[in-house]
Scaffold this motif. Structure first.
Motif, mmCIF file in Angstrom:
data_model
loop_
_atom_site.group_PDB
_atom_site.id
_atom_site.type_symbol
_atom_site.label_atom_id
_atom_site.label_comp_id
_atom_site.label_asym_id
_atom_site.label_seq_id
_atom_site.Cartn_x
_atom_site.Cartn_y
_atom_site.Cartn_z
ATOM 1 N N LYS A 37 0.842 -1.187 0.000
ATOM 2 C CA LYS A 37 0.000 0.000 0.000
ATOM 3 C C LYS A 37 0.883 1.244 0.000
ATOM 4 N N ASP A 38 0.373 2.316 -0.593
ATOM 5 C CA ASP A 38 1.092 3.580 -0.596
ATOM 6 C C ASP A 38 1.339 4.014 0.852
ATOM 7 N N PRO A 39 2.589 4.286 1.235
ATOM 8 C CA PRO A 39 2.843 4.693 2.616
ATOM 9 C C PRO A 39 2.149 5.993 2.993
ATOM 10 N N GLY A 40 1.834 6.827 1.995
ATOM 11 C CA GLY A 40 1.071 8.035 2.251
ATOM 12 C C GLY A 40 1.926 9.246 2.583
ATOM 13 N N ALA A 41 1.303 10.419 2.448
ATOM 14 C CA ALA A 41 2.006 11.672 2.694
ATOM 15 C C ALA A 41 2.415 11.813 4.156
ATOM 16 N N ALA A 42 1.597 11.286 5.071
ATOM 17 C CA ALA A 42 1.919 11.401 6.497
ATOM 18 C C ALA A 42 3.192 10.628 6.827
ATOM 19 N N ILE A 46 6.661 12.323 8.240
ATOM 20 C CA ILE A 46 7.216 11.934 9.546
ATOM 21 C C ILE A 46 8.626 11.370 9.399
ATOM 22 N N THR A 47 8.844 10.521 8.398
ATOM 23 C CA THR A 47 10.190 9.962 8.214
ATOM 24 C C THR A 47 11.189 11.030 7.776
ATOM 25 N N GLN A 48 10.701 12.091 7.141
ATOM 26 C CA GLN A 48 11.595 13.181 6.755
ATOM 27 C C GLN A 48 12.170 13.893 7.985
ATOM 28 N N VAL A 207 15.199 22.564 6.538
ATOM 29 C CA VAL A 207 15.015 22.228 7.953
ATOM 30 C C VAL A 207 13.688 22.726 8.523
ATOM 31 N N PRO A 208 13.388 24.047 8.478
ATOM 32 C CA PRO A 208 12.114 24.483 9.062
ATOM 33 C C PRO A 208 10.898 23.933 8.339
ATOM 34 N N ALA A 209 10.978 23.817 7.014
ATOM 35 C CA ALA A 209 9.839 23.331 6.242
ATOM 36 C C ALA A 209 9.511 21.881 6.577
ATOM 37 N N VAL A 210 10.533 21.045 6.625
ATOM 38 C CA VAL A 210 10.312 19.623 6.875
ATOM 39 C C VAL A 210 9.898 19.369 8.321
ATOM 40 N N LEU A 211 10.544 20.052 9.263
ATOM 41 C CA LEU A 211 10.183 19.861 10.663
ATOM 42 C C LEU A 211 8.758 20.336 10.926
ATOM 43 N N ALA A 212 8.372 21.453 10.310
ATOM 44 C CA ALA A 212 7.004 21.953 10.489
ATOM 45 C C ALA A 212 6.000 20.995 9.862
ATOM 46 N N SER A 213 6.319 20.486 8.672
ATOM 47 C CA SER A 213 5.435 19.536 7.999
ATOM 48 C C SER A 213 5.296 18.252 8.809
ATOM 49 N N GLY A 214 6.430 17.766 9.332
ATOM 50 C CA GLY A 214 6.395 16.552 10.139
ATOM 51 C C GLY A 214 5.582 16.729 11.402
ATOM 52 N N PHE A 216 3.172 18.857 11.884
ATOM 53 C CA PHE A 216 1.771 18.989 11.464
ATOM 54 C C PHE A 216 1.150 17.615 11.241
ATOM 55 N N GLU A 217 1.909 16.741 10.558
ATOM 56 C CA GLU A 217 1.394 15.398 10.277
ATOM 57 C C GLU A 217 1.308 14.559 11.548
ATOM 58 N N VAL A 218 2.282 14.736 12.468
ATOM 59 C CA VAL A 218 2.247 14.006 13.733
ATOM 60 C C VAL A 218 0.993 14.390 14.515
ATOM 61 N N LYS A 219 0.688 15.684 14.547
ATOM 62 C CA LYS A 219 -0.496 16.172 15.255
ATOM 63 C C LYS A 219 -1.767 15.527 14.687
ATOM 64 N N ASP A 220 -1.875 15.510 13.354
ATOM 65 C CA ASP A 220 -3.052 14.903 12.721
ATOM 66 C C ASP A 220 -3.096 13.401 12.948
ATOM 67 N N ALA A 221 -1.902 12.762 12.871
ATOM 68 C CA ALA A 221 -1.839 11.307 13.005
ATOM 69 C C ALA A 221 -2.214 10.845 14.407
ATOM 70 N N VAL A 222 -1.813 11.608 15.422
ATOM 71 C CA VAL A 222 -2.136 11.249 16.805
ATOM 72 C C VAL A 222 -3.644 11.201 17.007
ATOM 73 N N GLY A 223 -4.332 12.143 16.389
ATOM 74 C CA GLY A 223 -5.782 12.186 16.541
ATOM 75 C C GLY A 223 -6.510 11.159 15.708
ATOM 76 N N SER A 224 -5.935 10.785 14.563
ATOM 77 C CA SER A 224 -6.636 9.877 13.649
ATOM 78 C C SER A 224 -6.459 8.410 14.013
ATOM 79 N N GLY A 225 -5.294 8.077 14.568
ATOM 80 C CA GLY A 225 -5.018 6.681 14.901
ATOM 81 C C GLY A 225 -4.753 5.818 13.682
ATOM 82 N N HIS A 226 -4.435 6.448 12.530
ATOM 83 C CA HIS A 226 -4.234 5.707 11.287
ATOM 84 C C HIS A 226 -2.769 5.401 10.992
ATOM 85 N N VAL A 227 -1.878 5.763 11.898
ATOM 86 C CA VAL A 227 -0.446 5.542 11.669
ATOM 87 C C VAL A 227 0.066 4.416 12.558
ATOM 88 N N ALA A 228 0.796 3.478 11.953
ATOM 89 C CA ALA A 228 1.438 2.413 12.727
ATOM 90 C C ALA A 228 2.726 3.005 13.299
#
Length: 291
Positions: A37-42, A46-48, A207-214, A216-228
């Motif tokens: 499956k596509d690992p997805g943008a999140a 996060i890995t970035q 650095v700031p762009a990737v850390l901010a994006s990561g 942001f995605e961590v915040k969304d992922a924590v609430g969604s529960g869709h990330v392993a």
């Protein structure tokens, strides 16, 4: 997502993040070719964080000087003429385009932009752009039969206008297949910067762009529960280790080598993807994101 998948995808992220070949495209393609499956943008965002941690450590002296000088310049007007203080402001200015477009185009980034036909097209188009930029830089560096070598710009010459152009080039990497380093470095080469200067600013700007994006995605992922989280954090650690090794190698490579091997690789890979999608051997659309 299995632990084996996270190992492979973490390696892919670390090995391709700093090369002008597009890490997001390679994550998408690795999953597609493997039948995963596509690992997805999140997952990508996060890995970035792992690869950007490698940047923070590799350039820790530069980053430390820049942050220190920038904070001192807030209170000391005389410090505002200091190059490191100015670099702090220029990194902020250069980060604006990707911040604005990243939020504005979030749905497209997670959806239509992940179509393999878009990825393949960007691999080819930006590959050609990198090739042209590389040839222009080489011509300036070596001169010619009737021309003397031309002096190229360093980061001492960087101003607000060029910083914004670098930022706009970086924002193009929101589309898989473009490559953050490829877009920003080629943009720098077109503006007349030395290869090492363009690469160094490209890595600092990320650095700031990737850390901010990561974040942001961590915040969304924590609430969604869709990330392993286990496999994702494991992949992030792998990306950090492999990414650090790639930075050290790449900074030495660009001081004397051409980008043309990456150009030919991008073009060939793009053509192969288009051929496979056209033949029906590969679906252009991402499977449901892995979790």
């Amino acid at each position: 997502m299995s632990w084996f998948e996270s190992l492979v995808l973490g390696l892919v992220q670390g090995l391709t993040e700093f090369l002008p070949v597009s890490s997001s495209a390679h994550l998408r393609l690795t999953a597609a070719f493997s039948g995963w499956k596509d690992p997805g943008a999140a997952f990508t965002a996060i890995t970035q964080i792992g690869t950007e941690a490698a940047v923070l450590i590799y350039f820790r002296k530069d980053i430390g000087r820049i942050i220190s000088a920038w904070f001192r310049s807030l209170a000391d007007k005389g410090m505002r003429r200091d190059h490191d203080a100015q670099m702090g402001w220029l990194v902020i200015v250069g980060s604006i385009p990707i911040g604005v477009l990243g939020v504005t185009l979030k749905d497209q980034i997670e959806g239509p932009f992940r179509d393999l036909r878009v990825t393949a097209t960007m691999l080819i188009v930006i590959g050609v752009v990198i090739g042209i930029a590389d040839r222009l830089a080489a011509r300036d560096e070596t001169g010619g039969r009737h021309r003397a070598p031309k002096q190229r710009k360093t980061l001492e010459n960087l101003g607000v206008k060029d910083g914004l152009i670098f930022g706009l080039c970086q924002a193009c990497a929101l589309v898989p297949g473009v490559s953050r380093s490829g877009a920003t470095i080629s943009g720098g080469l077109f503006m007349g910067y030395k290869r090492e200067a363009a690469a160094r600013y490209s890595f600092l700007l990320a650095v700031p762009a990737v850390l901010a994006s990561g974040a942001f995605e961590v915040k969304d992922a924590v609430g969604s529960g869709h990330v392993a989280w286990g496999p994702t954090l494991f992949a992030t650690a792998i990306a950090f280790a492999s990414g650090y090794a790639v930075i050290a190698w790449f900074m030495k490579y660009i001081s004397s080598k051409s980008f043309m091997p990456f150009v030919w690789y991008r073009v060939a890979l793009g053509i192969v993807i288009i051929a496979l999608v056209t033949a029906g051997a590969l679906s252009p659309h991402a499977a449901e994101s892995a979790s």
